[in-house]
Structures are given as C-alpha cells and as structure tokens.
Write a protein that holds these residues in place. Structure first.
Motif, short mmCIF file in Angstrom:
data_model
loop_
_atom_site.label_atom_id
_atom_site.label_comp_id
_atom_site.label_asym_id
_atom_site.label_seq_id
_atom_site.Cartn_x
_atom_site.Cartn_y
_atom_site.Cartn_z
N TYR A 151 0.91 -1.12 0.00
CA TYR A 151 -0.16 -0.12 0.03
C TYR A 151 0.89 1.36 -0.06
N ILE A 152 1.96 1.29 0.61
CA ILE A 152 2.68 2.39 0.85
C ILE A 152 3.34 2.54 -0.47
N GLN A 153 3.73 1.66 -1.13
CA GLN A 153 4.33 1.83 -2.46
C GLN A 153 3.42 2.37 -3.39
N THR A 154 2.14 2.06 -3.18
CA THR A 154 1.10 2.66 -4.39
C THR A 154 0.66 4.28 -4.00
N LEU A 155 1.34 4.70 -2.77
CA LEU A 155 1.10 6.08 -2.43
C LEU A 155 2.10 7.01 -3.26
N HIS A 156 3.05 6.49 -4.07
CA HIS A 156 4.09 7.28 -4.56
C HIS A 156 3.52 8.64 -5.34
N ASP A 157 2.54 8.15 -5.98
CA ASP A 157 2.08 9.15 -7.13
C ASP A 157 0.71 9.93 -6.96
N GLU A 203 -1.86 12.33 -6.03
CA GLU A 203 -1.97 13.83 -6.02
C GLU A 203 -2.28 14.60 -4.77
N ASP A 204 -3.48 14.13 -4.24
CA ASP A 204 -3.83 14.77 -3.13
C ASP A 204 -3.41 14.22 -1.93
N PHE A 205 -2.27 13.44 -1.73
CA PHE A 205 -1.89 12.96 -0.49
C PHE A 205 -1.56 13.81 0.50
N SER A 206 -1.83 13.42 1.74
CA SER A 206 -1.30 14.41 2.81
C SER A 206 -1.28 13.33 4.02
N SER A 248 8.67 2.14 8.37
CA SER A 248 8.03 2.09 7.07
C SER A 248 7.69 3.65 6.54
N LEU A 249 7.65 4.33 7.72
CA LEU A 249 7.23 5.97 7.27
C LEU A 249 8.42 6.41 6.53
N GLN A 250 9.57 6.19 7.18
CA GLN A 250 10.81 6.55 6.16
C GLN A 250 10.81 6.16 4.88
N THR A 251 10.34 4.96 4.58
CA THR A 251 10.31 4.11 2.98
C THR A 251 9.01 5.06 2.34
N LEU A 252 8.15 5.34 3.22
CA LEU A 252 6.84 5.89 2.33
C LEU A 252 7.37 7.32 1.85
N MET A 253 8.14 8.15 2.89
CA MET A 253 8.77 9.42 2.36
C MET A 253 9.51 9.32 1.00
#
Length: 378
Positions: free
Chosen positions: A95-101, A103-106, A205-210
């Motif tokens: 799921y974290i990897q799918t968040l990479h693009d 647009e309205d992520f926060s 995982s937060l570090q990886t998400l960023m």
C-alpha cells in the motif's frame, strides 16, 4: 515538541551528494535494464526489506522464504506466526508503494492508524489495540536485561497532540533534503512510540513512504530497512536510539542520527548497485550457456533464480514467464533430466536447486561477495 533538524556538517553534505549521484545513476540504469532483471530485483529487494525489518523485531524468516510467501506459496516451512507477520508487513508495504504518485496525498493521524491496522490488525486485542493510540505507558527494554527499561515513551495522554504535530511537520515543506527529513521522521515516530506494539516497523515504513513519495527512485531501491536488519547495523541502530536518552527529550542535537542514516543510504545504494551489476553478469553467463546447449531462452529465468537466490519454485517460474502449469512443469523436468537442476521435496513443496551440470561460471559470479565502503572514512 519534536527534535530540531540539525544542520549538516561538510562531511554530511559530501556524503549526501554522493548518495544523490548514486541514486540518480541507479535510476538511469534501472530504466535501461531489461525488465526481467529489474522485476526480479524489485521482488528480491522488497522481500529483503520485509525480512530484515521483521527480523529486528524477532520474526526470523529468510529472504528467499519471504519471496515465496509474497508469491502466494503456501508450502513454505515457516511458523504460522512468522507467516502472518510477513504477509501483514507485505500488505502494508504494498500500500505504501502505491501512494508514490497520489496527487492529493497528505499525512494524517488517520493514515498512521490505518497503516498500523494493516501491520497489526491480526494481533488486535483490548490490551494491545491495533490502529489506535496506546492507552498506557510503553517501554523499550534493554536487550541484555528485559527487566530494565532502556527507554520510556511519552505519557499516553500526550500522544494525540504529538502525532498531530508530526503530521503537520510532514505536510509542511522546510527546504530540508528529503532523505534527511525521512530520517528525522523515523526518529520522531519511534521516539513518540504511539502504539502498544509495532512502533519500530511503523517508523521504518514511514521513512520508506517518504522516499516513495519523492519519486526519484522506486522505494524498494532506496529503503534502508534491509541495511538496518544486518546484525551489526541492528546493534548500532539500537545504540543510536539509546543515545537519545531513557526518556523523550526532543530538545537535543541528533546529528549522529543523521550521520548514521546517511551511512545507511550510502551503503544500501552500494548494495543495490552491486546486486544489479552481479545480476546482469549472471544473466549474461546463463544466456550464453542456454545458447550453447540449445535451451529455450525462457529457461534462463529459472536458472537465474537458482544462481541468485539458491532455488526456484515451479509457480515462481510459471508466473515470471507467463507459462501454463504444464509448460513450467515440462521445462523444469527437462532441466532435471539434463542434470542442470535438482529437485528437493515432493509435490507442492518442491523446489529446485543447482544440479551437477549447472554452469559454474554463473554460480561463481553470483556467490562472489562485494565490499562496502564507509562513506565517512574516505
């Protein structure tokens, strides 16, 4: 209050610049490399990160077994607990990897708790709720004596406010290099320790998400979780966290933490580059072997897995090459008949290892260890 981000020393700036150059070179090389190599490498690096991060918390599953579990294999000889932890972590990381693009992520407290539920939902209980802030004190015990608290997290009543402060900090741009901010985010979250369990893996995982959100390089090529999971590095990781003090004292200099993370980024980039190069040489040697012996080119995929990971399963080969069950079985049976592969186990649990006629050159390249350099000693 969160830890202030320290200024970088000249050495820190040099190492960070080297990391940037290495990651940029990797990005171009990955784009120019045949997809069969990079697909396999991505899967390995994801499995390696999951295996390493879980191992820090005491869940020991070999990377090759994690790869099989992530491929959907059921007949993998691991405990049910380790299976559950591996699949839960993989679900969250996917799921974290799918968040990479997006647009309205926060970042938000809701996102943090949702990710925690993915990781710990299978362990949810009244005493250790998943997806909810802890309701009482939590301690990190000394690895040498569990009766001693090496770290006592902030009072539970202050957790919601601290996590809101963290979310606000993450959503605000301050001009700091992304890799430094990711390291600081890791430290902030692991120090707040907002949940009853799973805090270490959530922080990594937060570090990886960023890093994923940065978009320069796929997170599986940049995550430092595999590096942190190496035994010597794990002890240094614990020491770095212990050096912050036995209580939450955010008004302090954390320059050593940044240096530790820059070393991790640098050596992980070296590791990925080395494996990518080695993988390419192995593929080349196996392609030459296939040409000289009349093997179908698709068999190189199975042989490459054996050389790099030590084994291949029928289902993995079948999926990688888009074959039918019968085609995959026939190919592997022919390789066994030719004594290139050897079967181990029976029926569903069977996998294949190198046989007496497996090309020695490919194995020699695959098994040659690489040397890592300390970026601060140059």
């Amino acid at each position: 209050m969160l830890y202030p981000t320290p200024s970088l020393s000249p050495d820190d700036g040099r190492v960070l610049s080297e990391v940037d150059r290495m990651r940029e070179a990797l990005r171009h090389q990955v784009r120019a490399t045949p997809s069969k190599w990079t697909t396999g490498l991505r899967k390995f690096l994801t499995a390696d990160a999951v295996a390493a991060s879980n191992s820090i918390e005491g869940f020991k599953v070999a990377t090759v077994d994690v790869e099989d579990l992530l491929e959907g294999e059921r007949d993998v000889e691991v405990s049910e607990e380790n299976r559950e932890e591996t699949l839960a972590y993989q679900q969250m990381m996917t799921y974290i990897q799918t968040l990479h693009d997006v647009e309205d992520f926060s970042y938000s407290k809701g996102l943090f708790n949702a990710l925690h539920w993915m990781l710990q939902g299978h362990r949810h209980s009244i005493r250790k709720p998943a997806g909810q802030w802890r309701r009482g004190p939590v301690y990190v015990t000394d690895a040498r004596d569990p009766s001693i608290a090496a770290y006592t997290a902030p009072d539970a009543k202050g957790v919601p406010a601290l996590m809101q402060e963290l979310a606000d900090w993450l959503n605000a741009e301050d001009g700091t290099h992304l890799l430094v901010r990711a390291a600081m985010a890791h430290l902030h979250l692991v120090s707040i320790h907002p949940w009853a369990d799973g805090n270490g893996r959530m922080s990594r995982s937060l570090q990886t998400l960023m890093i994923a959100r940065e978009g320069v390089l796929a997170p599986e090529f940049s995550s430092v979780e595999a590096w942190l999971g190496r035994p010597g590095n794990t002890w240094e990781y614990y020491r770095q966290l212990t050096d912050r003090g036995s209580e939450y004292l955010p008004d302090q200099d954390v320059s050593s933490w940044i240096r530790f993370n820059l070393t991790a980024y640098h050596q992980q980039a070296q590791t990925v580059q080395g494996r990518l190069d080695r993988s390419g040489r192995v593929w080349g040697a196996l392609s030459e072997f296939a040409d000289s012996t009349g093997l179908d080119e698709r068999a190189v995929t199975a042989l490459h897995d054996v050389a790099m990971a030590g084994r291949v399963r029928r289902s993995r080969y079948e999926h990688a090459e888009g074959l039918s069950l019968q085609q995959a079985q026939r190919d592997l049976r022919d390789l066994v008949t030719a004594q290139i592969l050897e079967p181990v186990g029976r029926t569903r649990a069977r996998y294949y290892t190198a046989g007496p006629r497996f090309p020695e050159q490919a194995l020699n390249v695959a098994h040659t260890p690489m040397t890592l350099t300390d970026p601060y000693s140059t």
